[in-house]
Scaffold this motif. Structure first.
Motif, PDB file in Angstrom:
ATOM      1  N   UNK A 157     -21.809   6.646  -5.843  1.00  0.00           N
ATOM      2  CA  UNK A 157     -21.568   8.005  -5.340  1.00  0.00           C
ATOM      3  C   UNK A 157     -20.659   8.798  -6.274  1.00  0.00           C
ATOM      4  N   UNK A 158     -20.714   8.521  -7.558  1.00  0.00           N
ATOM      5  CA  UNK A 158     -19.908   9.227  -8.538  1.00  0.00           C
ATOM      6  C   UNK A 158     -18.494   8.701  -8.703  1.00  0.00           C
ATOM      7  N   UNK A 159     -18.155   7.634  -8.006  1.00  0.00           N
ATOM      8  CA  UNK A 159     -16.828   7.031  -8.100  1.00  0.00           C
ATOM      9  C   UNK A 159     -16.953   5.649  -8.724  1.00  0.00           C
ATOM     10  N   UNK A 160     -15.928   5.185  -9.414  1.00  0.00           N
ATOM     11  CA  UNK A 160     -15.946   3.814  -9.941  1.00  0.00           C
ATOM     12  C   UNK A 160     -16.042   2.807  -8.790  1.00  0.00           C
ATOM     13  N   UNK A 170     -14.236   2.756  -4.865  1.00  0.00           N
ATOM     14  CA  UNK A 170     -14.924   3.277  -3.679  1.00  0.00           C
ATOM     15  C   UNK A 170     -15.372   2.179  -2.722  1.00  0.00           C
ATOM     16  N   UNK A 171     -15.777   1.035  -3.229  1.00  0.00           N
ATOM     17  CA  UNK A 171     -16.244  -0.039  -2.333  1.00  0.00           C
ATOM     18  C   UNK A 171     -15.110  -0.578  -1.465  1.00  0.00           C
ATOM     19  N   UNK A 172     -13.933  -0.883  -2.017  1.00  0.00           N
ATOM     20  CA  UNK A 172     -12.840  -1.307  -1.129  1.00  0.00           C
ATOM     21  C   UNK A 172     -12.402  -0.226  -0.142  1.00  0.00           C
ATOM     22  N   UNK A 173     -12.455   1.039  -0.557  1.00  0.00           N
ATOM     23  CA  UNK A 173     -12.073   2.123   0.357  1.00  0.00           C
ATOM     24  C   UNK A 173     -13.080   2.242   1.496  1.00  0.00           C
ATOM     25  N   UNK A 174     -14.352   2.211   1.173  1.00  0.00           N
ATOM     26  CA  UNK A 174     -15.378   2.316   2.220  1.00  0.00           C
ATOM     27  C   UNK A 174     -15.313   1.124   3.159  1.00  0.00           C
ATOM     28  N   UNK A 176     -12.223   1.344   5.407  1.00  0.00           N
ATOM     29  CA  UNK A 176     -12.238   2.338   6.476  1.00  0.00           C
ATOM     30  C   UNK A 176     -13.425   2.111   7.395  1.00  0.00           C
ATOM     31  N   UNK A 177     -14.606   2.307   6.866  1.00  0.00           N
ATOM     32  CA  UNK A 177     -15.809   2.226   7.705  1.00  0.00           C
ATOM     33  C   UNK A 177     -16.132   0.794   8.113  1.00  0.00           C
ATOM     34  N   UNK A 178     -15.951  -0.138   7.200  1.00  0.00           N
ATOM     35  CA  UNK A 178     -16.240  -1.540   7.512  1.00  0.00           C
ATOM     36  C   UNK A 178     -15.321  -2.076   8.588  1.00  0.00           C
ATOM     37  N   UNK A 179     -14.026  -1.812   8.448  1.00  0.00           N
ATOM     38  CA  UNK A 179     -13.077  -2.268   9.462  1.00  0.00           C
ATOM     39  C   UNK A 179     -13.338  -1.583  10.803  1.00  0.00           C
ATOM     40  N   UNK A 180     -13.693  -0.301  10.766  1.00  0.00           N
ATOM     41  CA  UNK A 180     -13.973   0.413  12.012  1.00  0.00           C
ATOM     42  C   UNK A 180     -15.177  -0.196  12.727  1.00  0.00           C
TER      43      UNK A 180
END
Length: 86
Positions: A41-44, A48-52, A55-59
């Motif tokens: 998605x344009x990010x390294x 981005x994978x740990x951030x996603x 946030x979303x994975x933990x949710x």
């Protein structure tokens, strides 16, 4: 020990492992440096994978955990004969 309490122990252990894996996914990029350098998605990817997943994975994991443990608590209450009616 009855069946519902054993199930509760397994839920706790299983979800603990899932939460740890999802929340600490960034260590994967430290352990395997060849995974770095890709773009998502344009990010390294190492950012981005740990951030996603953090946030979303933990949710998602916590939502499933809450649903399952609430059903298990209802099962334990029914088994113990302590059902509070509102």
């Amino acid at each position: 020990m009855n069946k519902a309490y054993k199930k509760e122990i397994w839920y706790t252990l299983g979800f603990s492992v899932l939460l740890l894996m999802s929340g600490h996914l960034g260590l994967l990029f430290v352990a395997f440096p060849s995974l770095q350098g890709h773009m998502v998605f344009g990010f390294p990817s190492q950012y981005i994978i740990p951030v996603i997943m953090g946030w979303l994975g933990l949710m998602a994991i916590v939502t499933v955990q809450a649903k399952l443990t609430n059903m298990l608590d209802d099962e334990i209450e029914k088994m113990d004969g302590v059902v509070d009616e509102i």
